[in-house]
Write an enzyme that holds these catalytic residues in place. Structure first.
Site, mmCIF file in Angstrom:
data_model
loop_
_atom_site.group_PDB
_atom_site.id
_atom_site.type_symbol
_atom_site.label_atom_id
_atom_site.label_comp_id
_atom_site.label_asym_id
_atom_site.label_seq_id
_atom_site.Cartn_x
_atom_site.Cartn_y
_atom_site.Cartn_z
ATOM 1 N N CYS A 219 -27.713 126.786 24.030
ATOM 2 C CA CYS A 219 -26.692 126.312 23.370
ATOM 3 C C CYS A 219 -27.254 126.391 21.667
ATOM 4 O O CYS A 219 -26.379 127.327 20.767
ATOM 5 C CB CYS A 219 -27.089 124.829 23.236
ATOM 6 S SG CYS A 219 -26.081 124.669 25.350
ATOM 7 N N HIS B 113 -24.174 121.332 17.881
ATOM 8 C CA HIS B 113 -25.017 121.197 18.420
ATOM 9 C C HIS B 113 -26.869 122.262 17.698
ATOM 10 O O HIS B 113 -27.309 122.948 18.014
ATOM 11 C CB HIS B 113 -25.220 122.448 19.536
ATOM 12 C CG HIS B 113 -26.308 121.934 20.304
ATOM 13 N ND1 HIS B 113 -26.286 122.062 21.997
ATOM 14 C CD2 HIS B 113 -27.554 121.096 20.394
ATOM 15 C CE1 HIS B 113 -27.338 121.388 22.884
ATOM 16 N NE2 HIS B 113 -27.700 120.812 22.488
#
Length: 478
Positions: free
Chosen positions: A74, A130
């Site tokens: 991610c 993120h």
């Protein structure tokens, strides 16, 4: 009749005057899914998941069958897309950082949003960030969140939707100043909040449509990052039960339907031909759970992960399934219809390409691993040489593989499944595959000495660059 005709003519003239040429600072929309596999879409051969809006983008634009995410997890992938730089240059401690991680994307990094903002673009992110969270370890700094990195507007989650604590839905700008100045926490700890998660895909698309309508008269950059289909997988009531693939297919089909809404908003605003839209995924599917029949949080998890077929493995892997993802670029009237780009490219290439299209230049005081690939898009007015594809696969700390031309060298095999498929690799005894002829990576060609030597040189050149330059965290501290 005459007043009506005059009013209509005046409106037409205003509209014509307001419309800018397609190549003049095009709008840019990047849609980045979370954990979707290469094989999860109709245009890549999925027989039961219906994605007609994405298929229409393929038909009306350019399809990249050899497209790669910047990394196999991610945070690293998102860093690579937004900066055009391999994530080992980031100084971040892991390729997926948590809500309590001290570091975040360094303020000296130039993001795509900052580069386009400098060219007069309005900017927004709707979805997962993120790349940092304000927390006790970093003094609750607002520099960890998107508005400090070139974005004018944000609604989304700070991390993935599966953290049992610390995954929050946040928006900004706001005078609520929670959790930090300029932001508002709409909901905390969303992992178990099924009702909220079911509405996220539509919420982000609603925000995108509103943004398009508001900013249609000037160039804008939209970065849309759905939380789906990352576990836990959710779909709204309108889409549950619509796919033969079950809930996972429902989630993909809801994303596709909202892609259609976004394209419809562009058409209604009269700016479809002024907009480049890129659709891709941050990495391959989370197949760690492909055999999990019962999971405490995800129930029958094996049905809730996607497919990287025809490639091997998935998220968190050096095999092709870890980073080979859909790559569709659509710009009606500019990119020729039904363009197939046979050469490899990656999300690292997006930033240099769109900065060039916007009239900007990439920074010269740091290494960019991405390339300006506008010459690969089939646009007659934008021909030009594109440098050869050199691509590094790395985990949180080290290089594991490299792609150069049609060849791929492995110096270490990693997989969340622990399955090495009968192979072993080390820097002393690497694996070598010709991944255009052998895209499932079955036939080791390491005996072909010259190509093996070239692959090792590609890896060493990257390592030398990394050692020489370091990261902004290394040089600037904090």
């Amino acid at each position: 009749m005459r007043p009506i005709f005059s009013a209509a003519l005046a409106a037409l003239l205003v509209s014509s005057a307001a419309a800018r040429p397609a190549l003049e600072k095009p709008n840019v929309i990047v849609i980045l899914l979370d954990d979707a596999g290469y094989g999860d879409f109709a245009h890549t051969g999925n027989p039961v998941i219906q994605t007609p809006n994405l298929t229409r983008m393929v038909r009306e634009g350019a399809n990249f069958p050899q497209f790669y995410s910047a990394a196999a997890a991610c945070t690293a992938s998102r860093y690579g897309l937004l900066t055009g730089r391999n994530h080992l240059r980031s100084g971040l401690p892991a390729w997926a950082i948590g809500p309590d991680t001290k570091r975040y994307i360094h303020p000296k990094e130039l993001t795509m949003a900052e580069g386009l903002k400098a060219q007069g673009y309005a900017t927004a992110i709707f979805g997962k960030w993120h790349l940092g969270t304000p927390n006790a370890a970093n003094g609750m700094t607002p520099e960890a969140l998107p508005l400090a990195h070139g974005f004018d507007r944000w609604i989304g989650t700070n991390v993935s939707n599966d953290y049992e604590s610390g995954a929050d839905l946040i928006q900004g700008p706001s005078d609520k100043n929670v959790p930090v100045a300029g932001y508002e926490a709409l909901e905390k700890d969303i992992d178990a909040n099924a009702a909220l998660q079911e509405g996220l895909t539509k919420r982000y698309a609603d925000a995108a449509v509103d943004f398009i309508r508001e900013k249609k008269d000037a160039p804008f950059f939209l970065y849309i990052t759905p939380n789906m289909p990352h576990l836990p997988v959710h779909a709204s009531a309108d889409f549950r039960g619509t796919s033969s693939r079950g809930l996972y297919g429902d989630a993909i089909q809801e994303i596709d339907a909202n892609l259609g809404r976004i394209r419809g908003a562009l058409k209604d605003a009269g700016i479809e031909k002024n907009t480049l839209l890129v659709f891709t995924s941050d990495n391959g599917p989370w197949i760690q759970f492909q055999d999990t029949a019962k999971h405490a949080r995800y129930d029958e998890a094996r049905l809730l992960v996607g497919s990287a077929l025809p490639f091997r493995d998935g998220k968190g892997s050096t095999w092709e399934g870890g980073q080979r993802v859909p790559g569709v670029w659509c710009w009606p009237g500019t990119i020729p219809e039904e363009t197939i780009v046979p050469l490899p490219a990656s999300t690292l290439d997006i930033l240099p390409t769109v900065l060039a299209l916007a009239g900007g230049k990439p920074p010269e005081d740091r290494t960019l691993d991405g390339r300006n690939i506008q010459g690969m898009l089939g646009i007659e007015a934008l021909q030009g040489l594109v440098r050869d594809f050199r691509f590094i696969y790395a985990d949180s700390k080290e290089v594991n593989a490299a792609r150069f031309g049609p060849w791929k060298i492995h110096t270490r095999i990693i997989s969340q499944t622990g399955n090495n498929h009968g192979f072993a690799a080390s820097p002393e005894k690497p694996l070598l595959f010709q991944v255009e002829q052998d895209f499932s990576e079955r036939i080791d060609r390491a005996a072909e000495g010259e190509k093996l030597k070239e692959g090792l040189e590609v890896i060493q050149a990257f390592k030398d660059s990394l050692a020489k330059e370091g990261s902004f965290w290394d040089t600037a501290g904090r």
